[in-house]
Design a protein around this motif. Structure first.
Motif, PDB file in Angstrom:
ATOM      1  N   GLY A  48       0.798  -1.214   0.000  1.00  0.00           N
ATOM      2  CA  GLY A  48       0.000   0.000   0.000  1.00  0.00           C
ATOM      3  C   GLY A  48       0.830   1.263   0.000  1.00  0.00           C
ATOM      4  N   ASP A  49       0.128   2.381   0.250  1.00  0.00           N
ATOM      5  CA  ASP A  49       0.805   3.680   0.276  1.00  0.00           C
ATOM      6  C   ASP A  49       1.812   3.778   1.413  1.00  0.00           C
ATOM      7  N   ASN A  50       1.569   3.058   2.516  1.00  0.00           N
ATOM      8  CA  ASN A  50       2.554   3.082   3.603  1.00  0.00           C
ATOM      9  C   ASN A  50       3.897   2.553   3.130  1.00  0.00           C
ATOM     10  N   GLY A  51       3.853   1.540   2.268  1.00  0.00           N
ATOM     11  CA  GLY A  51       5.099   1.042   1.692  1.00  0.00           C
ATOM     12  C   GLY A  51       5.770   2.093   0.832  1.00  0.00           C
ATOM     13  N   GLY A  52       4.971   2.856   0.066  1.00  0.00           N
ATOM     14  CA  GLY A  52       5.533   3.937  -0.730  1.00  0.00           C
ATOM     15  C   GLY A  52       6.156   5.015   0.137  1.00  0.00           C
ATOM     16  N   ASP A  53       5.473   5.383   1.239  1.00  0.00           N
ATOM     17  CA  ASP A  53       6.036   6.361   2.178  1.00  0.00           C
ATOM     18  C   ASP A  53       7.390   5.886   2.692  1.00  0.00           C
ATOM     19  N   ALA A  54       7.454   4.600   3.067  1.00  0.00           N
ATOM     20  CA  ALA A  54       8.698   4.046   3.603  1.00  0.00           C
ATOM     21  C   ALA A  54       9.807   4.069   2.557  1.00  0.00           C
ATOM     22  N   LEU A  55       9.486   3.718   1.314  1.00  0.00           N
ATOM     23  CA  LEU A  55      10.509   3.696   0.260  1.00  0.00           C
ATOM     24  C   LEU A  55      11.050   5.090  -0.039  1.00  0.00           C
TER      25      LEU A  55
END
Length: 476
Positions: free
Chosen positions: A57-64
């Protein structure tokens, strides 16, 4: 005041904001704030080792994207992709361009990490973590500082429920607005220290959950004026104690007196014990209706198996607080027909009995339980526990969560002090929701003060004795 909003409200606010921003700008704002928080926790970014646990999800994008920023500052950043085919493409490209890489041996990389970023599941996630994610999260907890993106993966953002394995973070960086689950146990204790990053979100005017802060409590606290007398300050009637539990009466009276009451009228069999400790108490043999003028009643602490006085108190045209043994004899109709306000103050076991379910169910779903109980009885409900919640019976009114306290308050008689204190606030004119919220706040501060800076064991009488210091701490 700290306010928290449901996933639905946050999503709507995000959509409104994204419509006004260039594509991807909102995620970049979140990633920038996350990277700053991670850098502060690391202390020195250059040469540090950071592992990103990346979901789809977007949380993964934030982390990346946050990982890319840290990599550009000299950190060694490795991404563990839990769903490689669904990882955020732009974020992954940014990480690789900054010198980061995808892990070939996740457990080895986690074991070497200084900091692990939990970007597994976002605020829309439901249920516990899957087995592989839970295994990695457990390894991270043992190896490094864990920072959750928006909220710990595996917890329910709306309710604070934890129905399976979940991340246990040292810190949570949340974006735009707090979510209820970050403030309510059992999820709260998995969130660690909270940091709110402003991304320009405009949440609705009315929150789902709110937590008072010092300034809010100071504004609500009653203060005597020059022309005040004991009746203007508020007289509390206390029906508590029994031959078996005289101490409950003493502690409830202590809470009322230390809570600013102009006077306390005590009705019950523990008059001798009460007077020995507090000679300023006005005692009466009963029934409560003949004890004299009061502005509120507190009934229940230490009554044992006796319900005498409950119907008399409930028929009074003043606010009533019902606690402990008084709750055992209470029926919803008795409360609903009252014109004046009623405040019920159960712990989880008492709430479970009132709702007809198990204690574990109440503790696992504290927010839903306190709302249901308030609606069923048509009363304000203060649900005691690791996070004390105060719910109004009216729909749409934010539930208040108390941010103060210490685990040492889980001691015999502590709730009796809280009842007396809150009864004094009712007598001073505070509405039940405000009285319960302020009472819990002061009680929590008093517990911290009594426990001292090292957090030493305390007894309930010490909590009552520390209420003056808590009051001064708020108003000074």
């Amino acid at each position: 005041m700290r306010t928290a909003y449901s996933v639905q409200a946050v999503r709507a606010a995000e959509q409104e904001l994204m419509a006004r921003l260039p594509e991807g700008a909102l995620m970049q704002r979140a990633a920038a704030g996350l990277a700053v928080a991670c850098a502060e926790l690391l202390g020195r970014v250059y040469g540090s080792r950071v592992v990103l646990l990346v979901g789809s999800g977007d949380n993964g994008g934030d982390a990346l994207y946050a990982g890319a920023r840290l990599a550009r500052r000299g950190a060694g950043v490795v991404a563990v992709l839990l769903s490689p085919e669904r990882a955020h493409a732009g974020g992954l490209a940014a990480l690789r361009a900054a010198g980061g890489r995808v892990s070939a041996d996740p457990l080895r990389d986690i074991g070497r990490a200084d900091l692990v970023v939990d970007g597994i599941v976002g605020i829309g996630g439901r249920g516990g973590l899957r087995a592989e994610a839970a295994r990695l999260a457990g390894a991270a907890r043992e190896a490094a500082i864990v920072v959750a993106v928006d909220l710990p993966s595996g917890v329910d953002a709306d309710t604070g429920e934890v129905t399976g394995d979940a991340v246990r973070a040292d810190a949570t960086v949340t974006f735009g607005a707090y979510k209820p689950g970050l403030l309510i146990d059992p999820a709260r204790e998995r969130a660690g220290a909270l940091r709110l990053v402003d991304i320009g979100l405009r949440p609705p005017a009315t929150a789902d959950v709110e937590a008072l802060q010092h300034a809010d409590v100071a504004e609500l606290l009653p203060r005597p004026a020059a022309e005040s007398d004991k009746y203007r300050r508020g007289v509390v009637g206390v029906v508590a104690g029994s031959a078996r539990y005289p101490g409950a009466a003493v502690l409830a009276v202590a809470g009322a007196l230390r809570g600013g009451a102009g006077a306390v009228r005590y009705v019950g069999p523990a008059a001798q014990a009460v007077l020995a400790r507090f000679p300023e108490t006005l005692v009466h043999t009963g029934p409560p209706g003949k004890a004299g003028r009061v502005q509120s009643w507190v009934i229940g602490p230490g009554l044992g198996d006796e319900s005498e006085g409950l119907e008399d108190v409930l028929s009074a045209d003043v606010p009533v607080l019902v606690d402990a043994d008084g709750l055992r004899f209470l029926a919803p109709d008795q409360v609903r027909r009252r014109a004046a306000g009623t405040l019920l103050t159960p712990h989880a076991g008492e709430a479970a009995a009132l709702l007809g379910r198990g204690r574990e169910e109440v503790e696992a779903a504290r927010l839903d339980s306190v709302r249901e109980l308030a609606g069923r009885y048509g009363a304000t409900v203060l649900l005691k526990g690791s996070t004390t919640l105060v719910a109004d019976p009216a729909a749409g009114v934010p539930v208040r969560v108390n941010p103060t306290g210490t685990g040492w308050l889980a001691t015999a008689g502590s709730g009796d002090v809280l009842s007396g204190l809150t009864g004094a606030l009712l007598a001073a004119g505070l509405a039940p929701r405000d009285a319960g919220s302020v009472g819990a706040y002061l009680h929590g501060l008093a517990g911290r003060h009594a426990a001292g800076p090292r957090g030493e064991p305390i007894v309930a009488s010490e909590v009552a004795g520390a209420l003056g210091a808590a009051w001064e701490n708020v108003v000074s």
